[in-house]
Design an enzyme around this catalytic site. Structure first.
Site, PDB file in Angstrom:
ATOM      1  N   HIS A   1     -47.956 -15.874 -25.407  1.00  0.00           N
ATOM      2  CA  HIS A   1     -47.090 -15.260 -26.412  1.00  0.00           C
ATOM      3  C   HIS A   1     -47.549 -13.836 -26.712  1.00  0.00           C
ATOM      4  O   HIS A   1     -48.662 -13.620 -27.155  1.00  0.00           O
ATOM      5  CB  HIS A   1     -47.038 -16.039 -27.728  1.00  0.00           C
ATOM      6  CG  HIS A   1     -45.714 -15.852 -28.404  1.00  0.00           C
ATOM      7  ND1 HIS A   1     -44.651 -16.696 -28.242  1.00  0.00           N
ATOM      8  CD2 HIS A   1     -45.269 -14.863 -29.179  1.00  0.00           C
ATOM      9  CE1 HIS A   1     -43.615 -16.266 -28.907  1.00  0.00           C
ATOM     10  NE2 HIS A   1     -43.957 -15.138 -29.481  1.00  0.00           N
TER      11      HIS A   1
ATOM     12  N   HIS B   1     -37.878 -22.486 -21.126  1.00  0.00           N
ATOM     13  CA  HIS B   1     -37.740 -23.135 -22.434  1.00  0.00           C
ATOM     14  C   HIS B   1     -36.275 -23.505 -22.611  1.00  0.00           C
ATOM     15  O   HIS B   1     -35.424 -22.637 -22.771  1.00  0.00           O
ATOM     16  CB  HIS B   1     -38.192 -22.149 -23.523  1.00  0.00           C
ATOM     17  CG  HIS B   1     -38.197 -22.740 -24.900  1.00  0.00           C
ATOM     18  ND1 HIS B   1     -38.641 -22.046 -25.994  1.00  0.00           N
ATOM     19  CD2 HIS B   1     -37.810 -23.963 -25.364  1.00  0.00           C
ATOM     20  CE1 HIS B   1     -38.536 -22.810 -27.072  1.00  0.00           C
ATOM     21  NE2 HIS B   1     -38.018 -23.963 -26.728  1.00  0.00           N
TER      22      HIS B   1
ATOM     23  N   GLU C   1     -51.905 -25.075 -25.388  1.00  0.00           N
ATOM     24  CA  GLU C   1     -51.615 -23.664 -25.149  1.00  0.00           C
ATOM     25  C   GLU C   1     -51.819 -22.956 -26.473  1.00  0.00           C
ATOM     26  O   GLU C   1     -51.159 -23.281 -27.474  1.00  0.00           O
ATOM     27  CB  GLU C   1     -50.183 -23.471 -24.636  1.00  0.00           C
ATOM     28  CG  GLU C   1     -49.885 -21.984 -24.422  1.00  0.00           C
ATOM     29  CD  GLU C   1     -48.581 -21.710 -23.683  1.00  0.00           C
ATOM     30  OE1 GLU C   1     -48.119 -22.579 -22.913  1.00  0.00           O
ATOM     31  OE2 GLU C   1     -48.024 -20.621 -23.885  1.00  0.00           O
TER      32      GLU C   1
ATOM     33  N   HIS D   1     -35.993 -14.856 -20.122  1.00  0.00           N
ATOM     34  CA  HIS D   1     -35.264 -13.627 -20.442  1.00  0.00           C
ATOM     35  C   HIS D   1     -34.362 -13.135 -19.313  1.00  0.00           C
ATOM     36  O   HIS D   1     -33.519 -12.273 -19.533  1.00  0.00           O
ATOM     37  CB  HIS D   1     -36.222 -12.547 -20.919  1.00  0.00           C
ATOM     38  CG  HIS D   1     -36.785 -12.905 -22.255  1.00  0.00           C
ATOM     39  ND1 HIS D   1     -35.977 -13.194 -23.344  1.00  0.00           N
ATOM     40  CD2 HIS D   1     -38.057 -13.098 -22.678  1.00  0.00           C
ATOM     41  CE1 HIS D   1     -36.736 -13.524 -24.368  1.00  0.00           C
ATOM     42  NE2 HIS D   1     -37.996 -13.479 -23.996  1.00  0.00           N
TER      43      HIS D   1
ATOM     44  N   ARG E   1     -29.642 -20.912 -25.897  1.00  0.00           N
ATOM     45  CA  ARG E   1     -29.342 -19.478 -26.019  1.00  0.00           C
ATOM     46  C   ARG E   1     -29.649 -18.691 -24.745  1.00  0.00           C
ATOM     47  O   ARG E   1     -29.100 -17.647 -24.519  1.00  0.00           O
ATOM     48  CB  ARG E   1     -30.083 -18.854 -27.193  1.00  0.00           C
ATOM     49  CG  ARG E   1     -31.574 -18.776 -27.002  1.00  0.00           C
ATOM     50  CD  ARG E   1     -32.228 -17.979 -28.093  1.00  0.00           C
ATOM     51  NE  ARG E   1     -32.243 -18.690 -29.357  1.00  0.00           N
ATOM     52  CZ  ARG E   1     -33.119 -18.443 -30.333  1.00  0.00           C
ATOM     53  NH1 ARG E   1     -34.017 -17.501 -30.173  1.00  0.00           N
ATOM     54  NH2 ARG E   1     -33.114 -19.133 -31.441  1.00  0.00           N
TER      55      ARG E   1
ATOM     56  N   ARG F   1     -33.900 -24.517 -24.919  1.00  0.00           N
ATOM     57  CA  ARG F   1     -33.782 -24.616 -26.376  1.00  0.00           C
ATOM     58  C   ARG F   1     -32.567 -25.434 -26.761  1.00  0.00           C
ATOM     59  O   ARG F   1     -31.579 -25.485 -26.031  1.00  0.00           O
ATOM     60  CB  ARG F   1     -33.661 -23.207 -26.988  1.00  0.00           C
ATOM     61  CG  ARG F   1     -34.876 -22.339 -26.783  1.00  0.00           C
ATOM     62  CD  ARG F   1     -34.709 -21.038 -27.553  1.00  0.00           C
ATOM     63  NE  ARG F   1     -34.883 -21.253 -28.963  1.00  0.00           N
ATOM     64  CZ  ARG F   1     -35.963 -20.879 -29.662  1.00  0.00           C
ATOM     65  NH1 ARG F   1     -36.933 -20.229 -29.079  1.00  0.00           N
ATOM     66  NH2 ARG F   1     -36.062 -21.139 -30.937  1.00  0.00           N
TER      67      ARG F   1
ATOM     68  N   THR G   1     -40.457 -18.316 -30.270  1.00  0.00           N
ATOM     69  CA  THR G   1     -41.299 -19.338 -30.886  1.00  0.00           C
ATOM     70  C   THR G   1     -42.346 -18.679 -31.778  1.00  0.00           C
ATOM     71  O   THR G   1     -43.315 -18.109 -31.294  1.00  0.00           O
ATOM     72  CB  THR G   1     -41.978 -20.189 -29.782  1.00  0.00           C
ATOM     73  OG1 THR G   1     -41.017 -20.450 -28.767  1.00  0.00           O
ATOM     74  CG2 THR G   1     -42.491 -21.490 -30.345  1.00  0.00           C
TER      75      THR G   1
ATOM     76  N   GLU H   1     -40.790 -26.078 -21.321  1.00  0.00           N
ATOM     77  CA  GLU H   1     -41.083 -25.941 -22.749  1.00  0.00           C
ATOM     78  C   GLU H   1     -39.957 -26.594 -23.515  1.00  0.00           C
ATOM     79  O   GLU H   1     -38.776 -26.345 -23.210  1.00  0.00           O
ATOM     80  CB  GLU H   1     -41.068 -24.450 -23.103  1.00  0.00           C
ATOM     81  CG  GLU H   1     -42.354 -23.896 -23.573  1.00  0.00           C
ATOM     82  CD  GLU H   1     -42.164 -22.460 -23.968  1.00  0.00           C
ATOM     83  OE1 GLU H   1     -41.483 -22.193 -24.961  1.00  0.00           O
ATOM     84  OE2 GLU H   1     -42.690 -21.602 -23.249  1.00  0.00           O
TER      85      GLU H   1
ATOM     86  N   ASN I   1     -42.775 -16.960 -17.488  1.00  0.00           N
ATOM     87  CA  ASN I   1     -41.672 -17.489 -18.283  1.00  0.00           C
ATOM     88  C   ASN I   1     -40.432 -16.632 -17.971  1.00  0.00           C
ATOM     89  O   ASN I   1     -40.422 -15.435 -18.260  1.00  0.00           O
ATOM     90  CB  ASN I   1     -42.048 -17.409 -19.768  1.00  0.00           C
ATOM     91  CG  ASN I   1     -40.933 -17.896 -20.667  1.00  0.00           C
ATOM     92  OD1 ASN I   1     -39.771 -17.616 -20.409  1.00  0.00           O
ATOM     93  ND2 ASN I   1     -41.273 -18.602 -21.724  1.00  0.00           N
TER      94      ASN I   1
HETATM   95  N1  PXP Z   1     -45.733 -19.734 -24.206  1.00  0.00           N
HETATM   96  C1  PXP Z   1     -44.888 -20.336 -25.068  1.00  0.00           C
HETATM   97  C2  PXP Z   1     -45.193 -21.733 -25.484  1.00  0.00           C
HETATM   98  C3  PXP Z   1     -43.736 -19.666 -25.550  1.00  0.00           C
HETATM   99  O1  PXP Z   1     -42.912 -20.275 -26.419  1.00  0.00           O
HETATM  100  C4  PXP Z   1     -43.458 -18.362 -25.080  1.00  0.00           C
HETATM  101  C5  PXP Z   1     -42.221 -17.658 -25.541  1.00  0.00           C
HETATM  102  O2  PXP Z   1     -41.097 -18.329 -25.104  1.00  0.00           O
HETATM  103  C6  PXP Z   1     -44.357 -17.795 -24.171  1.00  0.00           C
HETATM  104  C7  PXP Z   1     -45.492 -18.467 -23.781  1.00  0.00           C
HETATM  105  C8  PXP Z   1     -44.126 -16.425 -23.612  1.00  0.00           C
HETATM  106  O3  PXP Z   1     -44.179 -15.491 -24.630  1.00  0.00           O
HETATM  107  P1  PXP Z   1     -43.758 -13.992 -24.326  1.00  0.00           P
HETATM  108  O4  PXP Z   1     -42.321 -14.005 -23.933  1.00  0.00           O
HETATM  109  O5  PXP Z   1     -44.016 -13.284 -25.611  1.00  0.00           O
HETATM  110  O6  PXP Z   1     -44.642 -13.528 -23.199  1.00  0.00           O
END
Ligand code: PXP
Length: 245
Positions: free
Chosen positions: A197, A50, A158, A10, A56, A52, A108, A77, A7
């Site tokens: 997550h 994602h 997931e 960031h 953001r 959003r 999330t 996402e 992901n």
């Molecule tokens: N999976 C989903 C569905 C998420 O919403 C997120 C956070 O955006 C992640 C995985 C990744 O989570 P993390 O950034 O805590 O590794």
């Protein structure tokens, strides 16, 4: 072999911290696409972004540029809103993960209430499926939610690992057990089981006790690790941890 989905939201978070209010910055950095290329070259199996509602971090243009190169390994996402469904149907990523979205949250925070929102989710899952997109529901490890996901005919769930990741040492076994049970139930219902997550190099060994995991989607910790070792090394470190090395 368990797969790693990266992901890269960031990377965009860092860019937006500087350029959010610039109308047309000449060379906004860092670019999530550049990070995506390095992650995929290092062996990551898929990418997650994602988009959003409040935009953001990831922007529409990021998603389009990433999809141009990695559409067949792109997990979008998104919230199950009409605007996002239209966006996904035009984009046609290989996978869509439906998540709950709340403007006030930092990330999330909980899973989708698949059991309570069957009427809203059913047409969304159906439309995306008919477009040939693999649909995933981001849910808490809860028997009701797994049953509802199967009833909605989502082929993938997931499991939200946030509670497991944040649990005190004393609560870890309880949270792990919830994940184990949800995964076994989903597997029996022939659902593909992903998880994500709060996953970090330090909690992966314990998470790997959960059976039937297909893909782990990891963002914050992998990107944080990359700030010191680089994306290539970070992805390889997470791949090794996932392989149990
Ligand atoms: N999976 C989903 C569905 C998420 O919403 C997120 C956070 O955006 C992640 C995985 C990744 O989570 P993390 O950034 O805590 O590794």
């Amino acid at each position: 072999m368990i797969r790693l989905g990266v992901n890269i939201d960031h990377v965009a978070t860092l860019r937006q911290a500087r350029y959010r209010n610039h109308a047309a910055p000449t060379s906004p950095e860092p670019d999530p696409l550049v990070a995506a290329r390095i992650c995929m070259a290092a062996g990551a199996h898929s990418l997650t972004v994602h988009l959003r509602e409040d935009r953001r971090h990831i922007q529409d243009d990021d998603v389009h540029r990433i999809a141009r190169e990695f559409r067949d390994r792109l997990n979008l996402e998104m919230a199950a809103t009409p605007a996002m469904v239209d966006f996904a149907l035009r984009l046609r990523p290989s996978e869509v993960c439906l998540v709950p979205e709340n403007r006030a949250e930092v990330t999330t925070e909980g899973g989708l209430d698949a059991a309570g929102q069957e009427k809203t989710l059913q047409p969304v899952v159906q439309k995306l499926r008919e477009a040939g997109i693999l649909v995933s529901l981001f849910i808490d490890p809860d028997a009701r939610q797994v049953t509802a996901s199967a009833a909605l005919q989502a082929p993938v769930i997931e499991l939200h690992t946030g509670k497991f990741a944040d649990a005190t040492q004393a609560m870890r076994p309880t949270e792990l057990k919830r994940l184990l049970q949800a995964s076994s139930q989903a597997h029996q219902l022939k659902l593909q089981v992903n998880a994500g997550h709060g996953l970090r190099l330090s909690n992966l060994p314990e998470l790997l006790k959960v059976p039937n995991l297909h893909t782990l989607n990891i963002g914050h910790s992998l990107v944080s690790h990359a700030l010191t070792v680089g994306f290539d090394r970070s992805v390889r470190d997470f791949l090794e941890a996932i392989a149990g090395k």
